[in-house]
Design a protein around this motif. Structure first.
Motif, PDB file in Angstrom:
ATOM      1  N   ARG A 133       0.748  -1.389   0.061  1.00 27.96           N
ATOM      2  CA  ARG A 133      -0.017   0.011  -0.095  1.00 27.96           C
ATOM      3  C   ARG A 133       0.790   1.468  -0.018  1.00 27.96           C
ATOM      4  O   ARG A 133       0.511   2.011  -0.426  1.00 27.96           O
ATOM      5  CB  ARG A 133      -1.139  -0.039   1.226  1.00 27.96           C
ATOM      6  CG  ARG A 133      -2.179  -0.931   0.935  1.00 27.96           C
ATOM      7  CD  ARG A 133      -3.155  -0.674   2.100  1.00 27.96           C
ATOM      8  NE  ARG A 133      -2.602  -1.343   3.351  1.00 27.96           N
ATOM      9  CZ  ARG A 133      -2.889  -2.473   3.801  1.00 27.96           C
ATOM     10  NH1 ARG A 133      -3.572  -3.119   3.352  1.00 27.96           N
ATOM     11  NH2 ARG A 133      -2.367  -2.761   5.195  1.00 27.96           N
ATOM     12  N   ARG A 134       1.934   1.273   0.711  1.00 24.56           N
ATOM     13  CA  ARG A 134       2.776   2.626   0.581  1.00 24.56           C
ATOM     14  C   ARG A 134       3.303   2.498  -0.639  1.00 24.56           C
ATOM     15  O   ARG A 134       3.598   3.775  -0.985  1.00 24.56           O
ATOM     16  CB  ARG A 134       3.946   2.175   1.990  1.00 24.56           C
ATOM     17  CG  ARG A 134       3.408   2.300   3.150  1.00 24.56           C
ATOM     18  CD  ARG A 134       4.414   2.204   4.209  1.00 24.56           C
ATOM     19  NE  ARG A 134       3.993   1.544   5.467  1.00 24.56           N
ATOM     20  CZ  ARG A 134       3.365   2.389   6.401  1.00 24.56           C
ATOM     21  NH1 ARG A 134       2.973   3.738   6.088  1.00 24.56           N
ATOM     22  NH2 ARG A 134       3.002   2.210   7.703  1.00 24.56           N
ATOM     23  N   VAL A 135       3.767   1.482  -1.349  1.00 20.62           N
ATOM     24  CA  VAL A 135       4.345   1.569  -2.690  1.00 20.62           C
ATOM     25  C   VAL A 135       3.429   2.225  -3.658  1.00 20.62           C
ATOM     26  O   VAL A 135       3.743   2.977  -4.401  1.00 20.62           O
ATOM     27  CB  VAL A 135       4.922   0.341  -3.223  1.00 20.62           C
ATOM     28  CG1 VAL A 135       5.201   0.203  -4.565  1.00 20.62           C
ATOM     29  CG2 VAL A 135       6.090  -0.426  -2.135  1.00 20.62           C
ATOM     30  N   TYR A 136       2.139   1.656  -3.545  1.00 22.64           N
ATOM     31  CA  TYR A 136       1.142   2.288  -4.544  1.00 22.64           C
ATOM     32  C   TYR A 136       0.659   3.766  -4.292  1.00 22.64           C
ATOM     33  O   TYR A 136       0.052   4.160  -5.340  1.00 22.64           O
ATOM     34  CB  TYR A 136       0.107   1.183  -4.677  1.00 22.64           C
ATOM     35  CG  TYR A 136       0.504   0.080  -5.452  1.00 22.64           C
ATOM     36  CD1 TYR A 136       0.884   0.118  -7.111  1.00 22.64           C
ATOM     37  CD2 TYR A 136       0.827  -1.150  -4.874  1.00 22.64           C
ATOM     38  CE1 TYR A 136       1.299  -0.988  -7.587  1.00 22.64           C
ATOM     39  CE2 TYR A 136       1.279  -2.327  -5.659  1.00 22.64           C
ATOM     40  CZ  TYR A 136       1.510  -2.267  -6.870  1.00 22.64           C
ATOM     41  OH  TYR A 136       2.072  -3.188  -7.580  1.00 22.64           O
ATOM     42  N   ARG A 137       0.827   3.977  -2.839  1.00 23.16           N
ATOM     43  CA  ARG A 137       0.154   5.570  -2.708  1.00 23.16           C
ATOM     44  C   ARG A 137       1.372   6.656  -2.904  1.00 23.16           C
ATOM     45  O   ARG A 137       1.332   7.719  -3.206  1.00 23.16           O
ATOM     46  CB  ARG A 137       0.103   5.508  -1.039  1.00 23.16           C
ATOM     47  CG  ARG A 137      -1.192   5.025  -0.593  1.00 23.16           C
ATOM     48  CD  ARG A 137      -1.387   5.641   0.822  1.00 23.16           C
ATOM     49  NE  ARG A 137      -0.418   5.315   1.808  1.00 23.16           N
ATOM     50  CZ  ARG A 137      -0.569   4.542   2.615  1.00 23.16           C
ATOM     51  NH1 ARG A 137      -1.485   3.617   2.678  1.00 23.16           N
ATOM     52  NH2 ARG A 137       0.184   4.124   3.575  1.00 23.16           N
ATOM     53  N   ALA A 138       2.639   6.036  -3.302  1.00 24.64           N
ATOM     54  CA  ALA A 138       3.702   7.060  -3.552  1.00 24.64           C
ATOM     55  C   ALA A 138       3.526   7.523  -5.035  1.00 24.64           C
ATOM     56  O   ALA A 138       3.206   6.810  -5.908  1.00 24.64           O
ATOM     57  CB  ALA A 138       5.153   6.215  -3.272  1.00 24.64           C
ATOM     58  N   SER A 139       3.847   8.736  -4.867  1.00 24.34           N
ATOM     59  CA  SER A 139       3.690   9.371  -6.273  1.00 24.34           C
ATOM     60  C   SER A 139       5.020   9.521  -7.213  1.00 24.34           C
ATOM     61  O   SER A 139       4.984   9.456  -8.137  1.00 24.34           O
ATOM     62  CB  SER A 139       3.237  10.888  -6.165  1.00 24.34           C
ATOM     63  OG  SER A 139       4.231  11.637  -5.111  1.00 24.34           O
ATOM     64  N   GLY A 140       6.001   9.247  -6.557  1.00 26.01           N
ATOM     65  CA  GLY A 140       7.252   9.060  -7.113  1.00 26.01           C
ATOM     66  C   GLY A 140       8.348   7.769  -6.720  1.00 26.01           C
ATOM     67  O   GLY A 140       7.819   6.914  -6.210  1.00 26.01           O
ATOM     68  N   ASN A 141       9.662   8.117  -6.808  1.00 28.52           N
ATOM     69  CA  ASN A 141      10.297   6.991  -6.210  1.00 28.52           C
ATOM     70  C   ASN A 141      10.312   6.757  -4.549  1.00 28.52           C
ATOM     71  O   ASN A 141      10.095   7.862  -4.095  1.00 28.52           O
ATOM     72  CB  ASN A 141      11.760   7.368  -6.717  1.00 28.52           C
ATOM     73  CG  ASN A 141      12.139   7.009  -8.072  1.00 28.52           C
ATOM     74  OD1 ASN A 141      11.225   6.490  -8.737  1.00 28.52           O
ATOM     75  ND2 ASN A 141      13.459   7.488  -8.646  1.00 28.52           N
ATOM     76  N   LEU A 142      10.406   5.804  -4.282  1.00 33.12           N
ATOM     77  CA  LEU A 142      10.228   5.447  -2.642  1.00 33.12           C
ATOM     78  C   LEU A 142      11.538   4.558  -2.332  1.00 33.12           C
ATOM     79  O   LEU A 142      11.626   3.611  -2.976  1.00 33.12           O
ATOM     80  CB  LEU A 142       8.987   4.826  -2.525  1.00 33.12           C
ATOM     81  CG  LEU A 142       8.766   4.574  -0.780  1.00 33.12           C
ATOM     82  CD1 LEU A 142       8.465   5.809  -0.262  1.00 33.12           C
ATOM     83  CD2 LEU A 142       7.435   3.779  -0.411  1.00 33.12           C
ATOM     84  N   TYR A 143      12.310   5.055  -1.344  1.00 30.14           N
ATOM     85  CA  TYR A 143      13.603   4.443  -0.984  1.00 30.14           C
ATOM     86  C   TYR A 143      14.431   3.956  -2.435  1.00 30.14           C
ATOM     87  O   TYR A 143      15.117   3.099  -2.187  1.00 30.14           O
ATOM     88  CB  TYR A 143      12.978   3.174  -0.349  1.00 30.14           C
ATOM     89  CG  TYR A 143      14.102   2.365   0.463  1.00 30.14           C
ATOM     90  CD1 TYR A 143      15.171   3.296   1.292  1.00 30.14           C
ATOM     91  CD2 TYR A 143      14.414   1.154   0.591  1.00 30.14           C
ATOM     92  CE1 TYR A 143      15.922   2.680   2.333  1.00 30.14           C
ATOM     93  CE2 TYR A 143      15.403   0.481   1.246  1.00 30.14           C
ATOM     94  CZ  TYR A 143      16.133   1.416   2.057  1.00 30.14           C
ATOM     95  OH  TYR A 143      16.923   0.736   2.894  1.00 30.14           O
ATOM     96  N   GLY A 144      14.330   5.143  -3.392  1.00 30.52           N
ATOM     97  CA  GLY A 144      15.440   4.996  -4.227  1.00 30.52           C
ATOM     98  C   GLY A 144      14.792   4.089  -5.596  1.00 30.52           C
ATOM     99  O   GLY A 144      15.689   3.887  -6.307  1.00 30.52           O
ATOM    100  N   MET A 145      13.675   3.487  -5.323  1.00 33.12           N
ATOM    101  CA  MET A 145      13.171   2.491  -6.556  1.00 33.12           C
ATOM    102  C   MET A 145      11.920   3.077  -6.913  1.00 33.12           C
ATOM    103  O   MET A 145      11.075   3.573  -6.260  1.00 33.12           O
ATOM    104  CB  MET A 145      13.039   1.136  -6.000  1.00 33.12           C
ATOM    105  CG  MET A 145      13.981   0.522  -5.452  1.00 33.12           C
ATOM    106  SD  MET A 145      14.114  -1.267  -5.126  1.00 33.12           S
ATOM    107  CE  MET A 145      13.113  -0.874  -3.401  1.00 33.12           C
TER     108      MET A 145
END
Length: 861
Positions: A694-706
């Motif tokens: 859920r955190r990954v799909y909520r992110a609008s850009g890169n998350l934790y460099g990916m």
């Protein structure tokens, strides 16, 4: 004239025995009935026709009748409970007292038949044995039962120590290390002992109060029931709720017991039991067929392995505290009738003997060696007392009456003497005045006189002890015998055979959390004394010293102190524990002193088979296995539940059950169901992985460099590794991938928050829902809080009520007026942050409620 030699009694779960060491020390006398049976069933029943209690075989014969006998009462010793024996409601110690009285009467009759004419053999003093794993209330209940049976209980001896004493005496063993494996009818104990110079020291103990031969029988009875159900019999039994079903299962247990005994000497048993009971439809049940030893061993294998695990734990403890590991064990001793099961002997030999200095286990008098060892120890403690009340003479020999040399040094205590007696003398023969030793009577009452008496070459020397006047007139005399021969090794009177069965600890505050600090560790020899310094941790106006046995409360010592007393004020505690586990505590703080007798703790009334204790142990272990936010969330919930359970375990069964169910669910969520092979459970892994998704799909850009594509590959790879580890039951790989997912989720959460626009309406909506949930959770915990039953409870309730008011005024009421639909996002965010700070403060104060007044180990903390 009377003779009084103390006896040794093994008060067993299934059977009991009584024995005495002959004054010549060449023989041990053990009671046997006219059929040669040397054990007495530990059963008590009521005979409605004769309106009398029955004990032993007569009681056991009432199995299947109404009213039935009470058996295995040893499992209830120390509990605040009653059992029905016919129309009578008796405490466990009352039932045990009737067994002990029966043993005493039978032994007295048995010895009386062997005594010379004119000699009365008294059975007034005894050493009674208890399992090494018995705790304080169980030991005290056993002592009380002996006193109710009319016995002077001169000692309580742990069963493994008694077994070691017997084998040392019988086989003339020297110093060494013993592992005593005691599998009786209802309990299992293992003890590691060191014998040095005749003194026994218990190095470690372990065991299970609810595992014994009875459990092996019930396990195989269940297998027999399954076979009979498969053959069409109606045997779907409700053993707990239906008396008839209980009796049916009891008959299956008796059949299982017969098969067990037959398989001890045969590989295969042909069973033909016709019409031995009726099933639930009224059809007569018969059992015919061959039962192989392998079938039996498959059914009981896990129970036997449990005993081996207990042995391994005891050896690990011994190695840690005394550097005595398996390689240093000289003798492995088997005790208890259930050690006749071939699988037990084989597993002990494979797992223990072959890795120690003992080629094979010592297996001699497995049913009676505990009573025999207790008799040897009783003789050491109580000596031999002889007397003649009519002539006002009674003396006790405090030393053995046997010597290998040409003389013997006697210790004699004159307990009663005729008026005018001034001298004690030993005379040779049954008549005449040949004096061989003399001494003046001491002025101090009860003092021991030492007399050196020469011996001839004969194996037995008839003698007399005489009390004489100043003019050497014999005022009274008593015959006795001295012996020339081997002196077998036996326990020194200096031995400390009793040990602490469970940790004695105090609850302290460490880094804001409640922890246990062990004061006297399990396995420590008794008597023991420990002095500790603690420090006040708050200014609540009270200092609370809450003592625990393992994880269960024993007593809370409360001192009222000024509220202005500085944090970090020293608190000095002294805890003493005698060999009967009677405790006393002394506390000094700010010039005030509190002394309290800590009675042996009553067994928790609502803790069947130690289930609550086991749950608390599991909860503590779970806490140690967690880290990060998981640990924080778990401990916040678990600490309050544990505190509540401790307060109600002896007072409120309904609340106890509710709290235990909540703690059980919490532990299962974080650690997994006990039946699961891997921890944490699959459900928790999936929840953690889904939260990361859920955190990954909520992110609008890169998350934790990916980016999202890289994350999808990483998530798929993690899930595949997890499934492979789960299917292979690879605990190490499973834990590794779970920790990786948890670490990624916590890192992603922090990065997501750092990237978030704090005035985003979606964020504010989630934040408002979160704050409302948090506030409701704190309110629920405050309402559910269980105050202490001690005086500090009033302080806790007052503080709790204050927090409830603050929560309503500063959190719940303001939240009710907020909405995410606002044009001033910054103002809403500031209000939410202020509310969150207030909720966190109240929640922190709530978590400290059970800790009010508790001490800490660091000054100024």
């Amino acid at each position: 004239m009377f003779v009084d030699r103390p006896v040794g009694i093994d008060l067993g779960t299934t059977n009991s025995e009584i024995a005495m060491l002959d004054p010549s020390e060449r023989d041990l006398h053990i009671y046997a009935d006219r059929f040669g049976r040397r054990t007495v069933p530990s059963a008590v029943a009521w005979d409605p026709k004769g309106e009398a209690f029955l004990v032993g075989y007569a009681a056991r014969q009432r199995r299947g009748k109404t009213p039935p006998p009470v058996e295995s009462i040893k499992r209830k010793m120390g509990q605040n409970a009653k059992v029905d024996v016919g129309p009578h409601a008796l405490a466990p110690e009352d039932v045990s007292a009737k067994i002990l009285a029966e043993l005493r009467a039978r032994m007295s009759e048995h010895l009386g038949k062997q005594a010379s004419e004119g000699i009365e053999v008294r059975v007034d003093r005894a050493v009674i044995t208890v399992p090494a794993y018995f705790d304080a209330p169980q030991v005290e209940a056993t002592r009380k039962a002996g006193e109710m049976a009319g016995l002077d209980v001169i000692g309580i001896l742990q069963e493994p120590t008694a077994a070691a004493i017997y084998h040392t005496w019988k086989s003339r063993l020297g110093d060494g290390n013993f592992l005593v494996y005691d599998l009786g009818g209802g309990t299992f104990d293992v003890s590691i002992l060191r014998c040095l110079g005749g003194e026994y020291q218990v190095l470690a103990i372990d065991g299970d109060n609810y595992l014994g031969g009875d459990d092996l029988d019930r396990r195989f009875a269940e297998k027999l029931r399954g076979i009979l159900v498969a053959r069409g019999y109606a045997l779907d039994l409700d053993v707990r709720g239906d008396e008839e079903d209980r009796q049916r299962f009891g008959r299956l247990v008796h059949l299982a017991q017969e098969i067990k005994e037959s398989l001890s000497t045969s590989e295969v048993v042909s069973v033909s039991k016709q019409d031995f009971m009726q099933d639930k439809s009224g059809e007569n049940v018969s059992f015919e067929g061959d039962i192989g030893r392998a079938d039996y061993e498959k059914a009981i294998g896990d129970l036997v392995e449990t005993t081996i695990t207990c042995c391994e734990r005891a050896l690990a403890r011994s190695a840690e505290t005394s550097s005595v590991d398996l390689g240093q064990i000289d003798h492995v001793v088997l005790v208890g009738g259930s050690t006749r099961v071939p699988m037990v002997v084989r597993r002990v030999t494979e797992a223990i003997c072959k890795k120690s200095r003992s080629e094979k286990p010592l297996q001699d008098e497995v049913d009676t060696c505990v009573a025999l060892g207790a008799a040897i120890h009783a003789a050491q403690l109580g000596g031999l007392r002889i007397g003649e009340p009519e002539r006002k003479i009674m003396v006790s020999f405090t030393t053995p009456l046997v010597s290998q040399g040409s003389k013997i040094r006697l210790g004699v205590r004159v307990e009663q003497a005729p008026e005018g007696a001034a001298e004690i003398a030993v005379l040779r023969g049954m008549s005449g005045a040949e004096e061989v030793a003399k001494a003046a009577l001491p002025d101090a009452a009860g003092a021991v006189v030492r007399l050196d008496v020469p011996l001839g070459e004969e194996p037995e020397h008839a003698s007399r002890v005489a009390l004489r006047s100043v003019e050497r007139e014999v005022l009274a005399e008593l015959p006795f015998a001295l012996y020339r021969g081997d002196v077998r090794p036996r326990a020194s009177a200096l031995s400390r055979p009793s040990v602490v069965a469970k940790d004695l600890s105090i609850e302290v505050v460490r880094a804001g959390r409640r922890e246990r600090r062990v004061l006297i560790a399990r396995g420590a020899g008794l008597p023991a004394e420990v002095k500790s310094r603690f420090f006040t941790a708050d200014q609540s106006g009270a200092v609370v010293l809450r003592l625990l046995q393992n994880r269960m409360p024993i007593k809370a010592l409360l001192l009222q102190v000024p509220r202005e007393l500085p944090v970090g004020t020293p608190v000095d505690l002294t805890l003493r524990c005698d060999d009967a586990m009677r405790m006393e505590a002394r506390a000094v703080v700010a010039g005030q002193e509190l002394w309290a007798q800590v009675e042996p703790p009553a067994a928790p009334r609502f803790d069947p088979a130690g289930a609550v204790e086991a749950l608390l142990e599991e909860a503590e272990a779970t806490s140690k296995s967690l880290w990060g936010t998981s640990a924080t969330h778990y401990r916040a919930e678990a600490d309050m539940l544990v505190a509540g359970i401790r307060e109600v375990v002896a007072t409120d069964p309904d609340k106890l059950q509710a709290l235990c169910e909540k703690l059980r669910l919490l532990v299962d969520w974080y650690r997994g169901d006990p039946n699961e092979t891997l921890s944490p459970p699959m459900a928790r892994f999936e929840a953690e992985l889904n939260e990361l998704r859920r955190r990954v799909y909520r992110a609008s850009g890169n998350l934790y460099g990916m980016d999202r594509s890289a994350w999808e590959k990483r998530l798929a790879e993690l899930e595949a590794r997890a499934m492979a580890a789960y299917e292979a039951s690879d605990a190490v790989a499973w834990r590794r991938v779970f920790n990786e997912v948890q670490a990624l989720d916590e890192t992603a959460m922090q990065e997501e928050f750092a990237q978030m626009r704090l005035d985003d309406p979606a964020y504010l909506e989630r934040r408002l829902r979160s704050e409302r949930y948090y506030a409701q959770s704190v309110e629920r915990h405050l309402v559910d809080f269980v105050p202490s039953s001690s005086d500090v409870g009033s302080l806790q309730v007052a503080e709790r009520d204050k927090l409830v008011v603050q929560l309503q005024e500063k959190v719940l009421a303001p939240l009710a007026n907020l909405t995410a639909d606002t044009t001033d996002a910054a103002a809403l965010r500031r209000k939410l942050e202020a509310i969150n700070a207030e909720t966190s403060r109240i929640d922190g104060a709530r978590e400290r409620l059970p800790s009010l007044g508790l001490v800490t180990e660091r000054g100024g903390a």
